[in-house]
Design a protein around this motif. Structure first.
Motif, short mmCIF file in Angstrom:
data_model
loop_
_atom_site.label_atom_id
_atom_site.label_comp_id
_atom_site.label_asym_id
_atom_site.label_seq_id
_atom_site.Cartn_x
_atom_site.Cartn_y
_atom_site.Cartn_z
N LEU A 166 -0.98 12.28 -7.15
CA LEU A 166 -1.24 13.00 -6.20
C LEU A 166 -0.83 14.36 -5.94
O LEU A 166 -0.81 14.91 -4.75
N LEU A 224 2.60 1.66 -3.66
CA LEU A 224 1.49 2.06 -4.47
C LEU A 224 1.44 3.46 -4.26
O LEU A 224 1.26 4.32 -5.42
N SER A 225 1.27 4.04 -3.13
CA SER A 225 1.10 5.32 -2.94
C SER A 225 2.16 6.16 -3.18
O SER A 225 2.13 7.38 -3.99
N GLN A 226 3.51 5.68 -3.03
CA GLN A 226 4.69 6.41 -3.39
C GLN A 226 4.89 6.38 -4.94
O GLN A 226 5.20 7.49 -5.50
N ASP A 284 -8.58 3.39 -11.06
CA ASP A 284 -8.90 4.98 -10.94
C ASP A 284 -9.57 5.40 -12.33
O ASP A 284 -10.25 6.25 -12.56
N SER A 320 0.97 -1.20 0.00
CA SER A 320 -0.12 -0.06 0.10
C SER A 320 0.74 1.34 0.30
O SER A 320 0.45 2.25 -0.66
N VAL A 321 2.01 1.10 0.88
CA VAL A 321 2.76 2.37 0.85
C VAL A 321 3.57 2.69 -0.64
O VAL A 321 3.76 3.46 -0.99
N LYS A 331 2.21 6.46 -7.18
CA LYS A 331 1.19 7.54 -7.57
C LYS A 331 1.72 8.74 -7.32
O LYS A 331 1.60 9.92 -8.00
N HIS A 332 2.54 9.07 -6.17
CA HIS A 332 3.15 10.46 -5.89
C HIS A 332 4.15 10.84 -6.71
O HIS A 332 4.29 11.96 -7.33
#
Length: 1075
Positions: free
Chosen positions: A514, A504-506, A586, A501-502, A508-509
């Motif tokens: 984001l 994937l967030s990184q 998304d 999860s972290v 996208k960032h």
């Protein structure tokens, strides 16, 4: 006098005669008698002639200055030691006086012989004199120091050699002076002698540990109680003990620190144990007393806390190790020592604040062996600190380690502030790379993991600077930099070890989904360094708004491309596929938002601020959608399907996203061709999975449960009955885990895989799981056409319609393929052309008999506007030329030459056709191989005439074809060399178009590469002319690409000439059989 003193010392230390040992005397008795004899001989020698007068005066002077000489002692060994000490003091004072006189009156160099070596100082001893000095020091330490050390202090004489036991028996402790006083006298004399540098070397290199043990006992050994009946400790005053402490600390300060630490570890003793056999007299190994262990621990802690103390500890333990298992264990032991705060430290914070910077310095050594050992210790110590002391490690280890990256990302907007230097960034990246790679180490030929998992503190520290690190990686991708690989490996390591999860967030960032991210502070940018690295410098201001916008957009696109390339390196990870599925989810949400009818907003009642916020919100939403589409497009273009969809669960996730979009269209009542094709493809993929393309497990069926609600909705709402029936059958098959398997499912799977087979590379089976996913790119390629594409329904033998793109099967008649090659539907025509090409390649009899029809058909399709069609025709023509070179080649040459005489109204169309025929001829030239000299001469004439065409594209195409052909002609090129050279030289120097000059230079490079060692034989007459033309391009041409081609050609020519001038020497033996 130096020689006289050394002579006296040699007499005093004369060895025991073998006759005395063979007479039956014990070793102890022989030792005592030898000492007595040597003392008598010394007295006789010193009372000799006048040449010893000066030595006797110096000896008497020394005796008057000291007060410890005991003439009435009954211990012969101590009398011997006293004489040795007196002679050592005389020698030291004599050499000191000579040295002072030498420095006060230095000898002037002789100008007549300036190359002569300078005179030696008077305190330099010869090899024989040094040997004598080492012998007397050994006697002094053995008889005057070691016997008086307390049990457990230092290494006992009995454990050193068998002779040590005899020495201990010969010493008498019951006569004056007392043992502690003797120890003090011997130690002070040795320290006084060592004040002279020439005498300090033999003293400290061999007897440092014994002197340190003596000083520790004299200064720190606790006094015994008054009533214990012993007087050993009563002879030392407080001032003497204080002076011993000062001497000990001075000694520890001036001696090489790794040696000091090694000796302190020996004094500290080993672990507690009952007894251990010794090599000497079989005595038990006495454990070091408590006060000595505590003292050594304190001294070791002091050494560690000093500047360069960590390095000294590491060197003390690891110096002399040659690798292997013991080396690994020592590195791990040292790392644990460094990572553990000692009990003697005032506070843990002060300890780690001093040790952590020194641990980082261990990573910066250049010597190969030293750097490898120090890196092991440093990385292991860093990991232990991060795990055991996370707060201190974050403050004193990780923050200084990453400070250049923090400084690059944070700071004021003051442009006058200095950036980050190249060496700082280089050191930071290299250190982080070493620490991140230390989790996997080689041990005994196998890979072992250091620690169970990376610490959350380390991952969090790296995650805080991931934007800056990624910006630096993007910069290195634009330039040649040695930091590129390290940055890439660090990013891959961080993304692989972070939680999904972290991670994937990184991701996208990093790709800007984001919000905007730059990675460096405002007004600064990374720029190339002078040593191949990077530095942070002030960004040049761009006054033009359009240029600034272009730079911003291109920079964002480049970041996405670099991120996709980074994901492409993670070949064994599921992260790229999971990120792709997340973006598809998304995209489904975006599609749902786009289908919604936007409600009319009454803007008349809004204030200007509210209206502006409303409009900015809409613009921001559109920007996010465009960014999402851009990332998806680059991922589909840059990553292979085998990496995006590695597992059946990921394929299921891909299908879920497709069916979700189809359901959104059904709910809105819109049925576009794109959505219809997407739905058919998704259901075909499901059918392929369920028909046995791969073995499905219970977990796979469980993951496919997400398809059930979407399939149910399609079976109820889709307007076509066949789609409804297929969705219902697929839903039943998934729900029963394959127990219920209707006939429509395998038929649909066969039709789907058959329809998608043209898009597969040769050699891939259409019934493998990854092959079925490749069709995900096929519809997107058709979306670029301005006209909607109609897909006619084809009926199979069972009467079931096929909604995919049909391709003639192997059993389909040749005439039917010819008819489909004239179909108006682009995919149908292209598939038919490829089928006909495959028939010719496979040697189909009917296809070979109708070669004229196929030639006409392929030539007609060259004029089609769709690239899928005319590229298929080009491939077919190339196969025909390869099969029938004599007939087809002449026809194509005529087509190529006819285009040059077309009138101006159709000039553009003929030019395009001519370029396509040139592509066919180039492929034919490549396929000729060894037959190129036979069939290539007509082609050369046509290509040479094409170089004089009015259109620059034709000239460049002719030159490209000429290069491909000439590099395969070998010696057949010889008669044409002069004509070829003249043509190429003229074009290089006179043509105005840069692409033509590039092509001409490239032809020279291809010819040189093809001829290789035969260049001097084939092009010997024109080689100088070609060389001058290439040098002219390098010096005078303004086009950078042409210059680059010329430099490459010159490198080829340089290699050829080097091999010609300096041929490779071969060791071979030639055998000739005479007739």
């Amino acid at each position: 006098m130096t020689t006289a003193l050394i002579k006296s010392i040699s007499i005093l230390t004369k060895p025991i005669r073998e006759a005395q040992l063979s007479d039956g005397h014990s070793t102890q008795t022989a030792l005592v008698s030898a000492l007595q004899r040597n003392l008598s001989e010394l007295q006789e020698h010193m009372s000799g002639g006048e040449e010893l007068e000066e030595a006797r005066q110096l000896l008497e002077e020394v005796k008057r200055e000291i007060a410890w000489v005991c003439n009435d002692t009954d211990d012969l060994t101590w009398s011997f030691v006293q004489e040795c000490l007196l002679l050592l003091l005389c020698l030291a004072r004599h050499l000191n006086r000579l040295l002072e006189a030498f420095h006060q009156n230095p000898t002037a160099p002789n100008p007549a012989t300036p190359e002569a070596a300078p005179p030696l100082p008077p305190d330099v001893l010869s090899v024989a004199q040094q040997k004598t000095l080492g012998t007397v020091l050994q006697f002094v330490v053995t008889l005057g120091l070691c016997p008086y050390l307390a049990p457990g202090v230092g290494v006992a004489l009995g454990l050193r050699s068998a002779f040590g036991a005899a020495v201990e028996g010969a010493v008498r402790h019951d006569v004056a002076p007392e043992g502690e006083r003797r120890l003090l006298i011997t130690t002070n004399v040795l320290l006084e002698v060592s004040a002279l540098s020439s005498l300090a070397t033999p003293v400290f290199t061999r007897h440092l540990g014994d002197i340190m043990a003596a000083l520790c006992q004299l200064a720190y050994r606790p006094k015994r109680p008054e009533g214990d009946g012993t007087n050993r400790n009563k002879g030392l005053t407080v001032e003497e003990r204080k002076s011993c402490k000062e001497a000990l600390h001075n000694l520890l300060r001036i001696v090489y620190q790794p040696i000091v630490i090694r000796e302190l570890l020996v004094l500290q003793g080993g672990p507690k144990q009952a007894s251990s056999g010794s090599r000497g007299g079989g005595k038990a190994l006495t454990q070091a007393p408590t006060w000595l262990r505590r003292l050594c621990g304190q001294l070791l802690s002091d050494r560690l806390m000093q500047p360069q103390g960590v390095q000294a500890v590491v060197r003390a333990i690891l110096e002399g190790t040659g690798g292997g298992d013991s080396d690994w264990r020592k590195c791990d032991a040292v790392a644990k020592i460094l990572a553990t705060c000692p009990q003697q430290s005032l506070s843990a914070e002060s300890y780690y604040s001093q040790v952590c910077p020194q641990v980082l310095e261990l990573l910066h050594f250049k010597d190969k062996l030293t750097a490898q050992q120090f890196q092991r210790v440093a990385t292991r110590a860093a990991l232990i600190m991060v795990q055991d002391q996370p707060e201190f490690a974050r403050r004193f280890l990780l923050f200084p380690l990453l400070s250049p990256l923090h400084h690059s990302a944070e700071g004021t907007d003051d442009l006058s502030q200095d950036g980050v230097q190249e060496w700082e960034l280089t050191r930071c990246i290299e250190d982080v790379y070493k620490v991140s790679k230390s989790f996997l180490v080689f041990h005994s030929g196998q890979i072992c993991v250091v620690g169970n998992s990376p610490s959350a503190v380390l991952l969090k520290a790296l995650a805080d600077v991931i934007s800056t690190l990624f910006s630096l990686f993007c910069f290195t991708k634009q330039n040649v930099s040695h930091l590129r690989t390290s940055c890439q490996e660090i990013l891959i390591w961080l993304l692989s070890h972070s939680e999904h999860s972290v991670a994937l967030s990184q991701l996208k960032h990093l790709c800007g989904l984001l919000g905007e991210v730059s990675g460096v502070r405002h007004g600064f940018q990374f720029s190339p360094g002078s040593e191949g690295g990077a530095r942070l410098a002030v960004r040049e201001l761009i006054s033009d708004e359009d240029d600034a916008l272009y730079e911003k957009v291109s920079g964002e696109q480049w970041r996405v491309q670099c991120l996709v390339q980074l994901l492409g390196e993670m070949k064994d990870s599921d992260l790229p596929g999971e990120f792709f599925l997340l973006l598809l989810q998304d995209l489904t949400a975006v599609a749902a938002e786009q289908e919604e009818v936007e409600q009319e907003v009454d803007t008349s009642s809004m204030t200007l601020l509210e209206l502006e916020q409303h409009l900015l919100g809409r613009v921001s939403g559109h920007g996010q959608r465009l960014a999402l589409l851009q990332v998806l497009a680059i991922m589909c273009d840059g990553l292979p399907y085998t990496q995006l969809l590695r597992k059946p669960t990921q394929v299921v996730g891909f299908i879920v996203s497709m069916l979700q979009r189809a359901c959104v269209s059904l709910e809105r009542g819109t049925d576009s061709p794109v959505e219809s094709q997407t739905l058919r493809m998704g259901m075909g993929l499901v059918a392929t999975l369920l028909s046995g393309a791969t073995e499905l497990t219970a977990d796979d069926y469980s993951s496919m449960g997400e398809l059930l609600p979407h399939l149910e909705q399609i079976s109820q709402q889709h307007p076509e009955p066949f789609i409804q029936e297929l969705a219902s059958d697929l839903r039943a098959t998934i729900a029963t885990h394959g127990a219920y398997h209707p006939k429509t499912v395998p038929k649909t799977a066969i039709q789907h895989s058959t329809a998608q087979s043209p898009a597969q590379p040769a050699g891939h089976s259409s019934k493998t799981l990854p092959a079925c996913t490749q069709s995900s790119r096929f519809p997107s390629r058709q979306q670029d056409h301005s006209k909607p594409i109609s897909h006619p329904k084809h009926t199979t033998d069972s009467g079931t319609p096929n909604y995919g793109i049909s391709e003639p099967s192997s059993s389909k008649a040749f005439s039917e393929c010819l008819l489909e090659a004239c179909d108006l539907d682009v995919p149908t025509r292209a598939v038919a052309l490829r089928s006909l090409t495959r028939s010719v390649r496979d040697g189909d009899k009917e296809a070979l008999q109708n070669k004229d029809k196929l030639l006409t058909l392929f030539l007609e399709n060259l004029e089609h506007e769709d690239s899928f069609v005319y590229l298929s025709a080009i491939q077919g023509l190339a196969v025909l030329v390869d099969t029938f070179p004599e007939q087809i080649l002449q026809r194509l040459l005529g087509e190529y030459q006819t285009g040059a005489t077309v009138s101006s109204p159709e000039r553009e169309r003929a030019l395009e056709r001519r370029l396509k025929v040139g592509e066919v001829l180039m492929r034919a030239s490549r396929a000729m191989g060894d037959l190129a000299p036979h069939y290539g001469h007509p082609l050369i004439g046509v290509f040479l005439s094409g170089t004089r065409d009015e259109d620059s594209s034709v000239r460049a195409s002719s030159l490209s074809n000429l290069g491909e052909l000439c590099q395969r002609l070998n010696f057949s090129l010889g008669p044409l060399a002069q004509e070829l050279s003249t043509c190429l030289t003229a074009l290089i120097k006179t043509d105005k178009e840069a692409e033509v000059r590039r092509a001409a230079v490239h032809v020279i490079a291809l010819v040189l590469r093809g001829l290789s060692d035969k260049t001097t034989q084939v092009l010997g007459d024109v080689l100088l002319e070609l060389y001058r033309a290439l040098k002219w391009v390098v010096r005078s041409d303004l086009d950078e690409v042409a210059v680059l081609h010329a430099q490459l050609a010159l490198e080829e020519l340089d290699d050829v000439m080097r091999r010609f001038i300096f041929p490779q020497q071969k060791l071979e033996k030639r055998i000739v059989v005479l007739p």
